[in-house]
Scaffold this active site. Sequence first.
Site, PDB file in Angstrom:
ATOM      1  N   ASN A 110      -3.070  -6.456   2.476  1.00 22.07           N
ATOM      2  CA  ASN A 110      -3.420  -5.200   3.215  1.00 22.07           C
ATOM      3  C   ASN A 110      -5.248  -5.345   3.164  1.00 22.07           C
ATOM      4  OD1 ASN A 110      -4.408  -2.565   4.060  1.00 22.07           O
ATOM      5  ND2 ASN A 110      -3.603  -1.434   2.532  1.00 22.07           N
ATOM      6  N   LYS A 161      -7.210  -3.437   4.848  1.00 20.99           N
ATOM      7  CA  LYS A 161      -7.846  -2.190   5.077  1.00 20.99           C
ATOM      8  C   LYS A 161      -8.771  -2.474   6.223  1.00 20.99           C
ATOM      9  CE  LYS A 161      -6.574  -1.072   0.417  1.00 20.99           C
ATOM     10  NZ  LYS A 161      -6.697  -0.238  -0.999  1.00 20.99           N
ATOM     11  N   HIS A 191       0.348   4.538   3.156  1.00 16.00           N
ATOM     12  CA  HIS A 191      -0.540   4.305   2.020  1.00 16.00           C
ATOM     13  C   HIS A 191      -1.129   5.274   1.500  1.00 16.00           C
ATOM     14  CE1 HIS A 191      -3.931   2.325   0.263  1.00 16.00           C
ATOM     15  NE2 HIS A 191      -3.273   1.196   0.276  1.00 16.00           N
ATOM     16  N   GLU A 213      -4.221   5.906   0.874  1.00 18.08           N
ATOM     17  CA  GLU A 213      -5.468   6.045   1.522  1.00 18.08           C
ATOM     18  C   GLU A 213      -5.215   6.863   2.980  1.00 18.08           C
ATOM     19  OE1 GLU A 213      -6.920   2.461   1.690  1.00 18.08           O
ATOM     20  OE2 GLU A 213      -7.131   2.456  -0.541  1.00 18.08           O
ATOM     21  N   GLU A 223       2.835   1.871  -5.182  1.00 19.86           N
ATOM     22  CA  GLU A 223       1.286   1.921  -5.647  1.00 19.86           C
ATOM     23  C   GLU A 223       0.772   2.839  -6.602  1.00 19.86           C
ATOM     24  OE1 GLU A 223      -0.628  -1.203  -2.775  1.00 19.86           O
ATOM     25  OE2 GLU A 223      -0.272   0.874  -1.545  1.00 19.86           O
ATOM     26  N   GLY A 267      -7.272  -0.333  -6.110  1.00 23.32           N
ATOM     27  CA  GLY A 267      -8.933  -0.717  -6.017  1.00 23.32           C
ATOM     28  C   GLY A 267      -9.567  -0.266  -7.223  1.00 23.32           C
ATOM     29  N   SER A 282      -4.364  -3.237  -7.737  1.00 24.86           N
ATOM     30  CA  SER A 282      -5.267  -4.327  -8.520  1.00 24.86           C
ATOM     31  C   SER A 282      -4.479  -5.569  -8.860  1.00 24.86           C
ATOM     32  CB  SER A 282      -6.000  -3.354  -9.840  1.00 24.86           C
ATOM     33  OG  SER A 282      -6.922  -2.437  -9.320  1.00 24.86           O
TER      34      SER A 282
HETATM   35  P1  PGA Z   1      -6.133  -3.057  -4.416  1.00 20.41           P
HETATM   36  O1  PGA Z   1      -5.190  -2.345  -3.191  1.00 20.41           O
HETATM   37  O2  PGA Z   1      -5.136  -4.443  -4.607  1.00 20.41           O
HETATM   38  O3  PGA Z   1      -7.256  -3.216  -3.849  1.00 20.41           O
HETATM   39  O4  PGA Z   1      -5.795  -2.389  -5.551  1.00 20.41           O
HETATM   40  C1  PGA Z   1      -3.817  -2.252  -3.149  1.00 20.41           C
HETATM   41  C2  PGA Z   1      -3.439  -1.314  -2.008  1.00 20.41           C
HETATM   42  O5  PGA Z   1      -4.018  -0.425  -1.573  1.00 20.41           O
HETATM   43  O6  PGA Z   1      -2.682  -1.658  -1.243  1.00 20.41           O
END
Ligand code: PGA
Length: 251
Positions: free
Chosen positions: A10, A12, A96, A98, A168, A174, A214
């Site tokens: 992803n 983003k 997601h 976000e 997740e 993140g 992460s």
């Molecule tokens: P990350 O994000 O690996 O940077 O923690 C995962 C995601 O948001 O799908």
Amino acid sequence: MPRKFFVGGNWKLNPTSLSAAKALATSLKQASLNDNVEVVVAPPSLYVIPIQDTLVGSNVGVAAQNSYIKESGAFTGEISVAQLADAGVKYVILGHSERRTLFSETCEVVALKTKAAVAAGLTVVYCIGETLEEREADKTTAVVDVQVQAAVKELDEKAWSKIVIAYEPVWAIGTGKVATADQAQEVHKHIRTYLDKHVSASVAAATRIIYGGSVTAANSADLATRPDIDGFLVGGASLKPEFTNICNAKA
Ligand code: PGA
């Protein structure tokens, strides 16, 4: 049938130039990826078509990071599943955290988007997960149940062949704070049991449940050993060379 390991990158809102996006896709195209893994990258929507073109000749698929419920009309800023399907895009990430938090998407909206995407023939990476506050209040399973239930309500049994669930935990996204393999396995198993009870035994057995939050090359191998972890959704590390190692994490 064994579940095919699935790894999504992803991206983003990264990178900030088409040339950098193409360079990322080209390095992935040149990497040696295990044939038994379904690998998909999700560039920003502006880059979906050129990145798909860049990846022609590889087995790496392309996903959109969002799509809308309606096929067309007065919905400024949105991208429709009909447009994605017409462009040959086969995957979309929906729900997601976000999108849920920064863009106020409710469970109902995510489920309706999912229904529309599946109807258009897309495979949906359906994201769910609890916040730190919810985990600390012992609400993890209750939260994921509500999130999965929203999809169960909108989808018929057949539609589930087009769903990959991405668990997740919001506190792991993140932050560098990955869930332990045991923590992730516990929730994945719970989700599979939920599908068994509320959809069917065959859907529970066949649905890929992937972990995100992460994930790195260093922690992916251990996570991949757990029986109910069928892959990863990777954010930050999908922009780095180690993404190839994550794709190949399942021995
Ligand atoms: P990350 O994000 O690996 O940077 O923690 C995962 C995601 O948001 O799908």
